[in-house]
Design a protein around this motif. Sequence first.
Motif, PDB file in Angstrom:
ATOM      1  N   GLU A 457      46.979  -6.948  16.238  1.00  0.00           N
ATOM      2  CA  GLU A 457      46.458  -8.292  16.429  1.00  0.00           C
ATOM      3  C   GLU A 457      47.060  -9.191  15.357  1.00  0.00           C
ATOM      4  OE1 GLU A 457      42.218  -8.286  14.062  1.00  0.00           O
ATOM      5  OE2 GLU A 457      42.227  -7.475  16.101  1.00  0.00           O
ATOM      6  N   HIS A 464      46.952 -19.938  17.562  1.00  0.00           N
ATOM      7  CA  HIS A 464      47.370 -18.926  18.530  1.00  0.00           C
ATOM      8  C   HIS A 464      46.929 -17.541  18.046  1.00  0.00           C
ATOM      9  CE1 HIS A 464      50.134 -21.968  20.264  1.00  0.00           C
ATOM     10  NE2 HIS A 464      50.276 -22.324  18.995  1.00  0.00           N
ATOM     11  N   HIS A 466      46.895 -13.380  19.124  1.00  0.00           N
ATOM     12  CA  HIS A 466      47.483 -12.356  19.990  1.00  0.00           C
ATOM     13  C   HIS A 466      46.775 -11.025  19.742  1.00  0.00           C
ATOM     14  CE1 HIS A 466      51.049 -14.995  20.621  1.00  0.00           C
ATOM     15  NE2 HIS A 466      50.768 -15.369  19.380  1.00  0.00           N
ATOM     16  N   ASP A 467      46.506 -10.308  20.809  1.00  0.00           N
ATOM     17  CA  ASP A 467      45.880  -8.987  20.727  1.00  0.00           C
ATOM     18  C   ASP A 467      46.627  -8.069  21.692  1.00  0.00           C
ATOM     19  OD1 ASP A 467      44.329  -6.725  20.728  1.00  0.00           O
ATOM     20  OD2 ASP A 467      42.430  -7.752  21.040  1.00  0.00           O
ATOM     21  N   LEU A 468      47.433  -7.176  21.122  1.00  0.00           N
ATOM     22  CA  LEU A 468      48.254  -6.272  21.926  1.00  0.00           C
ATOM     23  C   LEU A 468      47.787  -4.832  21.722  1.00  0.00           C
ATOM     24  CD1 LEU A 468      50.766  -5.601  23.671  1.00  0.00           C
ATOM     25  CD2 LEU A 468      52.062  -5.483  21.525  1.00  0.00           C
ATOM     26  N   TYR A 509      47.318  -6.865  26.939  1.00  0.00           N
ATOM     27  CA  TYR A 509      47.677  -7.949  26.020  1.00  0.00           C
ATOM     28  C   TYR A 509      46.787  -9.146  26.316  1.00  0.00           C
ATOM     29  CZ  TYR A 509      50.294 -11.902  24.083  1.00  0.00           C
ATOM     30  OH  TYR A 509      50.658 -13.042  23.408  1.00  0.00           O
ATOM     31  N   GLN A 510      46.239  -9.738  25.239  1.00  0.00           N
ATOM     32  CA  GLN A 510      45.437 -10.948  25.362  1.00  0.00           C
ATOM     33  C   GLN A 510      45.998 -12.012  24.436  1.00  0.00           C
ATOM     34  OE1 GLN A 510      41.137 -10.599  25.258  1.00  0.00           O
ATOM     35  NE2 GLN A 510      41.266  -8.401  25.676  1.00  0.00           N
ATOM     36  N   TYR A 511      45.978 -13.237  24.934  1.00  0.00           N
ATOM     37  CA  TYR A 511      46.462 -14.368  24.140  1.00  0.00           C
ATOM     38  C   TYR A 511      45.489 -15.525  24.299  1.00  0.00           C
ATOM     39  CZ  TYR A 511      48.975 -18.701  23.194  1.00  0.00           C
ATOM     40  OH  TYR A 511      49.310 -19.940  22.729  1.00  0.00           O
TER      41      TYR A 511
END
Length: 758
Positions: A457, A464, A466-468, A509-511
Amino acid sequence: MNLRHLSFLLLMSLLMSCSAKRYLPEGDLYFAGHKLEYDAAAEKVPKPLQIEIQDELKPAEVSKILGSRPNVWLHFAAGNTEKEKGFKHWLKYKIGDEPVYLNDVRLNRNVNYIEGFLRSEGFLRAEVTYRIDSSKYEAAVVYVIRQGTPYRISEVEKCAAQLPICTPIDSLLQSGPLKAGVLFSKSALQRERTRIGNHFRSDGYYFFSPKLLKFQADSTIGNNLIKVRTSITSPLPPGATEIFTVETVEADFAMGADTIRTYRGNVTILVDSLNPYVKPEKIAPFITLKPGQPYSLEQQRITIRQLNRLDIFSYVNLNYRTDTTDGKNLLFADLIATPLKRQSISTEINLSTTSNNFTGPGVKLEYTNRNIFRGGEKLRLSGVGRYETQLSGDRKGLSSFEIDIQASLLLPRATGFFLMKNSNGNVPRARYMAQYRLYQQADFYAQSAVGLSFGYEWLGGEEHFHDLKLIAFDYLRLLQTSQDLEELLEENPLLRESFENQVILGPSYQYSYAPGWKTGKSVKWFFRGAIDFAGNILYYGSRAMEIEPDSTGQYTVGSVPFSQFARIQIDPRVTFKLGNHSEFILRQNVGIGIPYLNSNTLPFSRQFFVGGAQSMRGFQPRGLGPGTYVNPDQEFDSYFDQTGDILIEWNAEYRFGMQGYMQGALFTDIGNVWLANPNPERPGGEFDFSTFANQLAVCVGAGLRIDLSAILIRFDLATPVRKPYLPDGEKWVVDEMNLSKDWRRQNLILNIAIGYPF
């Protein structure tokens, strides 16, 4: 009408009856707000400037609710109180609001502010007067603004001084925002000075200050044009145009204790010799200032930001000592950081409301070690227990409980693979997580889930996130079912597949993009998106190894089938600021899940549904869709049967302040869910581009929210106005609205929830 509906209506009636008019002093009027009237014949003042003016006018009026001021009434009704605490004081000053009268408005101050502000933004001939628009009990102030024709920049001349530093200044000006034709704005000139000054301070010029750069305005050329001349302060202070080099960097994490002095990449790190809070080799990568390099304001900010984002220091400070003897331009950087307490335990007892209208108490226990391996690694262990019951609808009284145990380990990274490389000081984190969840719904089923995941993350700037998850494993096991559920699963094979024991393995993946309000802006955007893939590695691995599928044609892992699907969801929103205490929000929520190859349907936990407190508030949770499908057994089946693979929803909500802790809202929700593939057991549920618009449900409603800072309690009363499952020509049901008991029971839904719906 049930008790909750009656309470809501009584509350609204009370608000309308709580008038403050009886408390109005003789000869005075309640202040009803500031209004701005611009000269329609002149060039318009840009909308962002209008918003900034409106926000700065003082005082703010006390908002009305349905024509009355209940907060002011409550302030007076509470009576006098000499104590500065207790219930009466809380009621009078926290819930109630002190009145604002016309005599409280500093008219000359506001007039002078508007004139000064407009003149500083290019409207150099702006003139402002005011008038009072009054009624029997209240008065508003109308500021009449003659803004005139604004002045614009004709050109920006080059730096006049004969100095080497003028050449890069001219280059920066040419690439900046000051262009011919833009408004002559003092605030824009100041921002440009700061930008250029920071550029030089990040390029080695330690003593260069934005104040050394000057802009002079020449308005003699006429036609409302201004020529901007650029110059440098003369004489320049010593060292202002000289580059300084960092000689040493010393970071003190010992705070006066007996220290060990170590060296990591020419950086000196001091730690406590007996009990070091950090390990030098782990903390050094986050210090980007390096000896032998020119001074950089940007690297200084990145270093401080990275150390702060490790969340192990309460205070980080960086000072410099200078040495200019014998023509040397040297800096000695001294970094001092105060550590935070390493371990903490917290307990939280709350009342939770879920998206499917279950409400009940919950207990959360959490242990955190924010620096377990002395490098900013964070270990978090948590246990959550919830008991919930459904408060309304056909399944009123249905209860459930949940136990959720999680363990996560976050490891900060100063560098990483290309997705996480950034120069803004945000610290990426590798995240390891393990979870066990037990969920039981009385009379229906019990299910357990074991989850393991690894990913990253990180922030891309302040807006912004990001969580991958590179890999996520979930094992779902159906522990117990009821006879009714078993009968339903026998009748619907696709539903059985979504409930049976299964493995879910794949990346996700979350953005999210979540900016705050910017000065002078009336529009704010928000976006959240997520994408999941599951089963691809297992499927193609099984094919490559020539593993035989089971008797149903599915590949398995240890005799357990695995799910294979792709799922995407996007949630964009736009917020329009309408005033100091009101805004209008538009939202679109779209989700698509496609099962394929090893799966015929999505797992139940990954399916979409609408209705309840978070979406389609005029319908019960899982009480709508898919498509035009109508469940014949609303007492039981719909909880499982009214879900879909495709979600389309639009929401519009107008929120307005009501002073004190209360806010109001008017809203409409439009949407439904559909199936990606036809299912004979749910006719009319398949998505079709040619018919989906005719299958949209519509509901409208009003809300009351109580904002207690730490928690927002929301009451939304809604009713459907379009029911897609009715025959064509009968879907719109506005003309059927009445106040009969049967209509209210079937169509009025009061959602009680915590937090905003979106």
